[in-house]
Scaffold this motif. Structure first.
Motif, mmCIF file in Angstrom:
data_model
loop_
_atom_site.group_PDB
_atom_site.id
_atom_site.type_symbol
_atom_site.label_atom_id
_atom_site.label_comp_id
_atom_site.label_asym_id
_atom_site.label_seq_id
_atom_site.Cartn_x
_atom_site.Cartn_y
_atom_site.Cartn_z
ATOM 1 N N ILE A 109 -30.206 -2.418 92.752
ATOM 2 C CA ILE A 109 -30.753 -1.059 92.669
ATOM 3 C C ILE A 109 -30.542 -0.480 91.278
ATOM 4 O O ILE A 109 -31.396 0.252 90.757
ATOM 5 N N GLU A 110 -29.452 -0.842 90.639
ATOM 6 C CA GLU A 110 -29.245 -0.383 89.256
ATOM 7 C C GLU A 110 -30.369 -0.902 88.355
ATOM 8 O O GLU A 110 -30.881 -0.176 87.500
ATOM 9 N N THR A 129 -35.542 0.461 85.375
ATOM 10 C CA THR A 129 -36.970 0.415 85.085
ATOM 11 C C THR A 129 -37.641 1.769 85.332
ATOM 12 O O THR A 129 -38.705 2.038 84.791
ATOM 13 N N LEU A 130 -37.006 2.594 86.140
ATOM 14 C CA LEU A 130 -37.588 3.911 86.446
ATOM 15 C C LEU A 130 -36.934 5.015 85.617
ATOM 16 O O LEU A 130 -37.231 6.201 85.809
ATOM 17 N N ALA A 131 -36.053 4.632 84.704
ATOM 18 C CA ALA A 131 -35.279 5.631 83.954
ATOM 19 C C ALA A 131 -36.189 6.597 83.193
ATOM 20 O O ALA A 131 -35.918 7.798 83.135
ATOM 21 N N GLU A 142 -36.407 -5.352 96.044
ATOM 22 C CA GLU A 142 -36.785 -4.661 94.805
ATOM 23 C C GLU A 142 -37.983 -3.765 95.051
ATOM 24 O O GLU A 142 -38.005 -2.605 94.629
ATOM 25 N N GLN A 143 -38.981 -4.302 95.762
ATOM 26 C CA GLN A 143 -40.181 -3.506 96.018
ATOM 27 C C GLN A 143 -39.865 -2.311 96.898
ATOM 28 O O GLN A 143 -40.348 -1.210 96.658
ATOM 29 N N LEU A 146 -39.339 3.529 97.012
ATOM 30 C CA LEU A 146 -38.702 4.727 97.559
ATOM 31 C C LEU A 146 -38.144 5.610 96.442
ATOM 32 O O LEU A 146 -38.281 6.839 96.483
ATOM 33 N N ILE A 147 -37.522 4.981 95.424
ATOM 34 C CA ILE A 147 -36.949 5.784 94.337
ATOM 35 C C ILE A 147 -38.069 6.397 93.510
ATOM 36 O O ILE A 147 -38.005 7.558 93.100
#
Lengths: 145, 506
Positions: free
Chosen positions: B358-359, B364-366, B392-393, B398-399
């Motif tokens: 998850i980190e 990648t979404l940072a 991962e997907q 969700l995030i």
């Protein structure tokens, strides 16, 4: 002096064929284009009535191939071309709607030279074909043995 | 076996047991009563014998007094006198005892009264004989003895005593018969009762055995049904799997084949657009020539006027709608293709630290998170065995959603936490975003459906995709949310997901 290259276009959708031809012409490629809308006719043309491919001896061919044909799959034609001693040196460009990675992998394994997925977006489509045309205008095609 | 038959059988058993119990109680009661009666009867028999005995004793004493009196008169020996006195003294107590014994019998009482009178008479005669003998008047005493012997006194005593004895003999016979009767009755009742109890017991045993057999049969049938059920379930599962595969293939082929005509529609629409430009350029030229205006400068398009301008705009609008619709259709088809492709992918179970995973997703979404002014907190997460790509997907979707649907103007706070329970890892992705109306909680998981303000780009695919993945991983997912209160998506996944329980299905 290189031989004039003949483009064999095997595409069952006449609309697609027309769009492809138009865009190739727009990129300035004036080579002869021989269109086929089904696999059977194309195979007969490519391999001749005796299925040996000897009819194409000494000609320079470039094959544009769709995978979804009404009577056979493009992969079948690709395999036949690459297994034929007269035709195996002819570049094959797969131009199809399928973007399945398994299919792409299989085509390259069978010896396809270029694999292009037809984009639905027409600009991308036209762009892709024109670049293909540019590619055709510079590519060196050996005559078949 | 029909339920009512089973019910009846159970009832029959209860009745049988009750009957057996009642019979036992009846037999016991009857036995006690009959034994008491027999004892009473025997007591009466003994009583009769006692009475008879007493009568004999009395007679014996009377005779003893008589004979001793005679002996004395003959010999004048004092020994006879003493014996006589003893016998006389015993007579009255004998009488009293007899009286107390026969109080139950009025007839014997009558006889006794007579006997007593006779004996009293004889006793007074003895007194007189004694007095005469003491006075030396032997002749008078002998005469008195003679008169008593020849008179009725002695005979009367004998007669009455005989009557009493006869009466008692009759009573004895009667009472013996009674006692015998009571005893045989008791025996009969005991034997009959025992027989009945044995019969009931046998019946019970038969019934119990029968119901045991019925139960065994039912158990066997149950086992068989269970096996059948398993076979049926397997069969249905296979059917479902086949149906699912067919749907996947169908979706793939349909979406794939829909693309081909779409390329044409899009292509020739674009060609039309080109043509439109040519047509309206010529119209403008013609209009200009007709109105004798000067031709425009080289390289610039002539301007359209009035109705022509309107026509051109309508044309463009129509083409624009066609193109945007095709683009949308293309996106939908692509989405279906991707989903079916995902459904066909083989999952590979891998052991992984979900926190690490998850980190990586969060990294990648940072960029998006920073843009949305959101902080993402990752709490300690477990290590599980599952498919890495699928996880991962799932988390990336969700995030990404959590970042995408924050409340405008409020700094985002997204927490990812997990706990384990009974072999399952329960992940929670909680945000303080705009939330989801409870009525839309089901809808958001449907393909191409979205909820709330449509101010963010999206196709309505993400959650449908996530749920499909979670299900394939043997898990479940749910959402808890209120409008404006943030949302919490909960995902329950098996800690040790085994490819065989799903992949072998395919």
């Amino acid at each position: 002096m290189t031989m004039p290259v003949t483009i064999i276009m095997i595409e069952d959708d006449e609309g697609h064929a027309r769009l492809i031809e138009r865009n190739i012409r727009r990129s300035g490629v004036n080579n002869e284009i021989v269109p086929f809308t089904n696999g059977t006719d194309a195979v007969r043309y490519l391999f001749g009535d005796d299925s040996s491919g000897v009819v194409q001896k000494g000609r320079a061919l470039l094959i544009l191939l769709d995978l979804n044909l009404p009577d056979m799959t493009g992969i079948e034609i690709l395999r036949m071309v690459k297994e034929n001693k007269f035709l195996k040196s002819a570049p094959v460009v797969i131009l199809t709607t399928t973007d399945d990675s398994q299919e792409i992998k299989r085509c390259y394994e069978l010896g396809c030279n270029v694999y292009i997925t037809k984009p639905v977006n027409y600009e991308s489509f036209a762009n892709a074909i024109r670049q293909l045309g540019l590619f055709f205008s510079v590519i060196q095609v050996p005559p078949t043995l | 076996m029909a339920p009512e038959v089973r019910h009846r059988r159970a009832l029959g058993q209860i009745l049988l047991l009750s009957a057996g119990f009642l019979v036992l109680v009846a037999i016991s009661t009857a036995s006690v009563l009959l034994v008491n009666k027999a004892r009473e009867d025997s007591a009466w028999v003994v009583h009769t014998i006692e009475v008879e005995n007493q009568v004999n004793t009395l007679l014996l004493d009377v005779r003893r007094a008589e004979s001793n009196a005679r002996g004395y008169l003959l010999t004048r020996d004092d020994q006879f006198l003493t014996a006589h006195d003893e016998a006389v003294a015993a007579i009255r107590p004998d009488l009293d005892k007899l009286a107390s014994l026969v109080t139950d019998n009025p007839m014997q009482k009558g006889h006794l009264a007579k006997l007593r009178a006779e004996i009293e008479t004889r006793l007074s005669q003895f007194e007189r004989e004694k007095a005469l003998a003491a006075g030396g008047d032997d002749a008078a005493a002998t005469a008195l003895v003679r008169s008593a012997a020849s008179g009725n006194t002695n005979a009367n005593i004998g007669a009455v005593a005989d009557l009493m004895r006869a009466e008692e003999a009759q009573l004895f016979a009667q009472r013996s018969a009674n006692a015998d009767h009571s005893q045989s009755l008791a025996t009969l009742v005991t034997i009959t009762g025992s027989g009945l109890v044995v019969l009931l017991a046998c019946l019970s045993v038969v019934l119990v055995r029968r119901s045991t057999r019925a139960r065994d049969e039912a158990e066997a049938r149950l086992r068989e049904n269970y096996l059948n059920l398993e076979a049926t379930v397997d069969e249905r599962t296979a059917d479902l799997r086949e149906a699912n595969d067919e749907i996947q293939r169908f979706a793939y082929i349909v979406s794939h084949d829909l693309r081909s005509p779409l390329v044409n529609i899009m292509g020739f629409t674009s060609e039309l657009e080109e043509l439109r430009n040519d047509i309206f350029r010529r119209i403008a030229m013609l209009a200009r020539t007709a109105s004798a205006s000067p031709p425009p400068a080289e390289g610039t398009d002539p301007e359209l006027e009035g109705a022509d301008q309107q026509l051109s705009e309508d044309f463009s609008e129509a083409l624009g709608f066609i193109k945007s619709s095709i683009a949308k259709m293309d996106r939908l088809i692509t989405a279906i293709l991707n989903l079916t492709r995902e459904g066909r992918r083989e999952f590979v179970p891998t052991r992984m630290d979900t926190r690490e995973l998850i980190e990586a997703v969060v990294t990648t979404l940072a960029h998006q998170a920073a843009e949305a002014n959101a902080t993402i907190r990752i709490e300690p997460l477990p290590t599980i065995v599952s498919d890495r790509l699928a996880l991962e997907q799932i988390f990336s979707n969700l995030i990404d959603n959590a970042i995408k649907y924050l409340k405008p103007g409020v700094p985002g706070d997204i927490a990812i936490r997990a706990r384990t329970k009974l072999g399952f890892a329960i992940f929670e992705i909680a945000d303080n975003g705009r939330g989801i109306d409870p009525k839309d909680h089901q809808r958001i998981f449907d393909l191409f459906r979205r909820a709330g303000a449509q101010d963010r780009p999206g196709q309505g695919i993400g959650l449908a995709h996530v749920r499909a993945l979670v299900r394939r991983l043997g898990g479940t997912m749910s959402v808890a949310s209120e409008l404006g209160q943030g949302s919490t998506f909960t995902i329950t996944l098996p800690i040790n997901w085994n490819a065989s329980n799903r992949n072998s299905d395919r």
